[in-house]
Design an enzyme around this catalytic site. Sequence first.
Site, PDB file in Angstrom:
ATOM      1  N   LYS A   1     -48.848 128.231  -9.581  1.00  0.00           N
ATOM      2  CA  LYS A   1     -48.170 128.389 -10.880  1.00  0.00           C
ATOM      3  C   LYS A   1     -48.975 127.925 -12.107  1.00  0.00           C
ATOM      4  O   LYS A   1     -49.674 128.717 -12.697  1.00  0.00           O
ATOM      5  CB  LYS A   1     -46.800 127.727 -10.834  1.00  0.00           C
ATOM      6  CG  LYS A   1     -45.828 128.486  -9.908  1.00  0.00           C
ATOM      7  CD  LYS A   1     -44.373 128.223 -10.227  1.00  0.00           C
ATOM      8  CE  LYS A   1     -43.463 129.238  -9.590  1.00  0.00           C
ATOM      9  NZ  LYS A   1     -43.083 128.997  -8.212  1.00  0.00           N
TER      10      LYS A   1
ATOM     11  N   PHE B   1     -38.052 125.777  -1.143  1.00  0.00           N
ATOM     12  CA  PHE B   1     -38.584 127.116  -1.409  1.00  0.00           C
ATOM     13  C   PHE B   1     -40.105 127.062  -1.307  1.00  0.00           C
ATOM     14  O   PHE B   1     -40.749 126.277  -1.992  1.00  0.00           O
ATOM     15  CB  PHE B   1     -38.194 127.632  -2.797  1.00  0.00           C
ATOM     16  CG  PHE B   1     -38.754 129.010  -3.055  1.00  0.00           C
ATOM     17  CD1 PHE B   1     -38.121 130.137  -2.549  1.00  0.00           C
ATOM     18  CD2 PHE B   1     -39.942 129.186  -3.756  1.00  0.00           C
ATOM     19  CE1 PHE B   1     -38.650 131.413  -2.743  1.00  0.00           C
ATOM     20  CE2 PHE B   1     -40.478 130.453  -3.964  1.00  0.00           C
ATOM     21  CZ  PHE B   1     -39.824 131.573  -3.452  1.00  0.00           C
TER      22      PHE B   1
ATOM     23  N   ASP C   1     -45.933 120.456  -1.263  1.00  0.00           N
ATOM     24  CA  ASP C   1     -45.989 121.680  -2.053  1.00  0.00           C
ATOM     25  C   ASP C   1     -45.795 121.313  -3.529  1.00  0.00           C
ATOM     26  O   ASP C   1     -44.687 121.014  -3.966  1.00  0.00           O
ATOM     27  CB  ASP C   1     -44.883 122.635  -1.567  1.00  0.00           C
ATOM     28  CG  ASP C   1     -44.841 123.953  -2.339  1.00  0.00           C
ATOM     29  OD1 ASP C   1     -45.495 124.061  -3.385  1.00  0.00           O
ATOM     30  OD2 ASP C   1     -44.118 124.867  -1.874  1.00  0.00           O
TER      31      ASP C   1
END
Length: 404
Positions: A252, A136, A223
């Site tokens: 995040k 993702f 990532d």
Amino acid sequence: MDTPFIEASSPHVMNTYGRVPIALSHGQGCRVWDVNGKSYLDALGGIAVNTLGHNHPKLVPALQDQLAKLIHTSNYYHVPNQEVLAKKLVELSGMSNVFFCSTGLEANEAALKLARKFGHDKGIERPEIVVYEKAFHGRSLATLSATGNPKIQAGFGPLVEGFIRVPLNNMESLLAATANNPNVVAVFFEAIQGEGGINTMHLDYLKAVRQLCDQRDWLLMIDEVQCGMGRTGKWFAHQWAGIKPDVMPLAKGLGSGVPIGAVVAGPRAANIFQPGNHGTTFGGNPLAMRAGVETIRIMEEDGLLSNAAKVGAHLAAALAQALKAELASQAVKEIRGQGLMLGIELAKPCAALVGQCAASGLLISVTADTVIRLVPPLIMNTAEADEVVSILCPLIKQLLLEAA
Ligand SMILES: *Cc1c(COP(=O)(O)O)cnc(C)c1O
């Protein structure tokens, strides 16, 4: 103060999320309260975002101070805290330069653009990037094309081209998929997949891919949007393998809730973008930079990396103990992850647990249909971890007893 809710609903907000029917009002530490005064233990942390929990006594005054000085100025001017935060991220990662943006997908989009330009700069006109099953990377056209989930891609074709997809932790597949292909420019993955179900890249695989990227002159792009920023007990999850990527998107947890993203680049990728190649209005604004600088400062002061490692190990062990019989019977397939990024995979879909846990005062999420995801604030203590287990595990057992 809060607008009173007749019920928790938002009829004028575009309907893009399957929401739990509660509306939160305020929080303190690892606890939040809804508009009706019911309290919840927060084992989701805003999806691995609220590093310092809620209303942190050191973060809030710093942000209040910043709000009264400058919120936003634009990148026409130097923003002093961009340099402070970039220098810190460089020090923590051993890499060299940073680009700032506001979200995870933007950080990944920048990484993908870096990889393409890296290719174009050496004469590759149709660069291709290796990506992974179950990955993702976000919801923009390029990042959803890199994502390995047909549900996220459905309805949005034609997808962005130039991706080669391989399974996790399989060097033979990676070699076969890229054999005799001079257009490959980068390998791109999450060190621990978040949305895909808390799937970890093995340390020996990470080392082997690093070597391969060196041999072939490819960029290694990791990532760390979800698994980075101390969550696993090291600043960045790939550091467990003792390697360094060439490109590392972050977001995040970096600002403890203030929107922020960053792309950290090593020497091979640090000078690919030149003035005019990339930019974003909000990226690196004074409020976001202050949030990033203070988050890292507080994490260091309060020893939150070792707390994440310690409380995460305690939580994993307590879950394994409470679910011993279910693990033995394989009704619970696996408890996996590292630090405070844990997944509990059941043998059956378990989305219903999200609402059941909320009703019992615990916030969690379920991802990849069958995986309970725990990504609480890194300030969580062992007593709170025990409370997670005592609420969650009886509900898991009950769900497993229900007929399929
Ligand atoms: C959440 C996430 C993203 C996307 O971040 P947004 O801020 O939602 O755009 C990208 N990659 C990973 C690994 C993520 O967990």
